[in-house]
Design a protein around this motif. Structure first.
Motif, mmCIF file in Angstrom:
data_model
loop_
_atom_site.group_PDB
_atom_site.id
_atom_site.type_symbol
_atom_site.label_atom_id
_atom_site.label_comp_id
_atom_site.label_asym_id
_atom_site.label_seq_id
_atom_site.Cartn_x
_atom_site.Cartn_y
_atom_site.Cartn_z
ATOM 1 N N VAL A 168 43.937 24.035 7.345
ATOM 2 C CA VAL A 168 44.156 25.365 8.173
ATOM 3 C C VAL A 168 45.113 25.298 9.207
ATOM 4 N N ARG A 169 45.915 24.135 9.049
ATOM 5 C CA ARG A 169 47.151 24.204 10.060
ATOM 6 C C ARG A 169 48.342 24.176 8.952
ATOM 7 N N ASP A 170 48.358 23.705 7.670
ATOM 8 C CA ASP A 170 49.516 23.434 7.088
ATOM 9 C C ASP A 170 50.335 24.846 7.020
ATOM 10 N N GLY A 171 51.644 24.822 7.267
ATOM 11 C CA GLY A 171 52.642 25.523 7.069
ATOM 12 C C GLY A 171 52.315 26.886 8.202
ATOM 13 N N THR A 172 51.497 26.599 9.131
ATOM 14 C CA THR A 172 51.540 27.818 10.261
ATOM 15 C C THR A 172 52.048 27.171 11.400
ATOM 16 N N LEU A 173 52.718 26.209 11.361
ATOM 17 C CA LEU A 173 53.503 25.678 13.026
ATOM 18 C C LEU A 173 52.408 26.163 14.209
ATOM 19 N N LYS A 174 51.195 25.855 13.998
ATOM 20 C CA LYS A 174 50.284 25.829 14.935
ATOM 21 C C LYS A 174 49.934 24.674 15.728
ATOM 22 N N GLY A 175 50.328 23.576 15.296
ATOM 23 C CA GLY A 175 50.202 22.393 15.950
ATOM 24 C C GLY A 175 49.187 21.442 15.132
ATOM 25 N N PRO A 176 49.300 20.124 15.250
ATOM 26 C CA PRO A 176 48.406 19.326 14.334
ATOM 27 C C PRO A 176 46.893 19.394 14.864
ATOM 28 N N ASP A 177 46.064 19.184 14.019
ATOM 29 C CA ASP A 177 44.544 19.074 14.122
ATOM 30 C C ASP A 177 44.236 17.558 14.379
ATOM 31 N N LEU A 178 44.546 17.371 15.996
ATOM 32 C CA LEU A 178 44.507 16.053 16.417
ATOM 33 C C LEU A 178 43.126 15.107 16.441
ATOM 34 N N GLY A 214 52.708 7.032 9.853
ATOM 35 C CA GLY A 214 53.738 8.203 9.610
ATOM 36 C C GLY A 214 53.408 9.485 9.886
ATOM 37 N N VAL A 215 54.270 10.506 9.936
ATOM 38 C CA VAL A 215 54.109 11.748 10.279
ATOM 39 C C VAL A 215 55.121 12.795 9.142
ATOM 40 N N ILE A 216 54.476 13.508 8.578
ATOM 41 C CA ILE A 216 55.251 14.499 7.575
ATOM 42 C C ILE A 216 55.715 15.744 8.306
ATOM 43 N N LEU A 217 56.826 16.073 8.097
ATOM 44 C CA LEU A 217 57.725 17.355 8.699
ATOM 45 C C LEU A 217 57.855 18.120 7.358
ATOM 46 N N GLY A 218 57.457 19.412 7.753
ATOM 47 C CA GLY A 218 57.676 20.452 6.793
ATOM 48 C C GLY A 218 58.307 21.650 7.093
ATOM 49 N N LYS A 219 57.548 22.610 7.505
ATOM 50 C CA LYS A 219 58.130 23.975 8.014
ATOM 51 C C LYS A 219 58.716 23.738 9.258
#
Length: 234
Positions: A168-178, A214-219
């Protein structure tokens, strides 16, 4: 925390999808090898290569994955459509790690055999979720399996490496689901890679506070909202 840029391939091009929807894609490059070398030069710790066509069952970029992996000096993790033993074995000839999602939830016998053969450091279990429930088949199917239960089950089998994307967050730039990530990361002997929703350096800092693998950086990377150099510097 390792900084891991994603290179998602569709029809040989570097793309990003919105919430995993192939009809909502943005093309960023038709030269994935050039992009891989760019991220390597910027100081990436590892590259996350995804074959979206294989994930969606409509093609393959396997040859491209191999070419990219052999052309960079940093470790490469490959994912997307690795749903049988043979293709996982072939991928491990050029990649340091293979991400296993759908197969992990459908055939524990094969999974156990792969673990015995390759050990847990080369096999990454994909525990992608939709509001805390595991999704499989290219995110097209939501199961009734809670994220935390899934990680605990695989940990008991002997797996230590995990990748979790909040769809629901992927590709949205709305912040991670922490919150769910925090719970997973508290489980003993779990190395978690966080993915989905990173929008800026503040999000990277919030993820780092969880102390994941690690963290993945995409969009955010492709839209120039964060750089690898910035992420490495925190």
């Amino acid at each position: 925390m390792k900084i891991i840029p994603a290179i998602d391939l569709m029809e040989g091009k570097v793309v990003r999808l919105y919430k995993g929807d192939p009809s909502k894609k943005t093309i960023y490059s038709d030269n994935p090898l050039e992009i891989a070398k760019k991220w390597e030069s910027a100081g990436a710790d590892m590259i996350h290569l995804v074959d979206l066509d294989a994930t969606l069952g409509r093609g393959s970029n396997f040859e491209a994955l191999g070419n990219i992996a052999k052309s960079v000096k940093i470790p490469v993790q490959v994912g997307g459509g690795f749903r049988n033993e043979t293709i996982i074995e072939e991928a491990l000839e050029f990649a340091q790690r293979v991400v296993i999602g759908t197969l992990a939830f459908k055939d524990k016998t094969v999974l156990d055999r792969l673990l015995t053969t390759y050990g847990n450091e080369k096999l990454v279990i994909s525990v992608d979720h939709n509001d805390g429930l595991i999704v499989v088949n290219g995110w097209q199917q939501t199961t009734k399996i809670p994220l935390i239960d899934a990680v605990n089950d695989f940990r008991k089998m002997g797996f230590s490496e995990y990748l979790s994307t909040s769809i629901v967050r992927d590709g949205t730039l709305k912040g991670p689901d922490l919150e769910p990530l925090k719970m997973v990361n508290q489980i003993e002997n779990v190395n978690l890679i966080v993915s989905g929703g990173i929008s800026n350096i503040d999000d990277v800092i919030k993820v780092k506070e969880l102390d994941p693998f690690g963290v993945i950086l995409g969009k955010s990377l492709y839209e120039n909202q964060v750089t690898i150099e910035e992420a490495k510097g925190i």
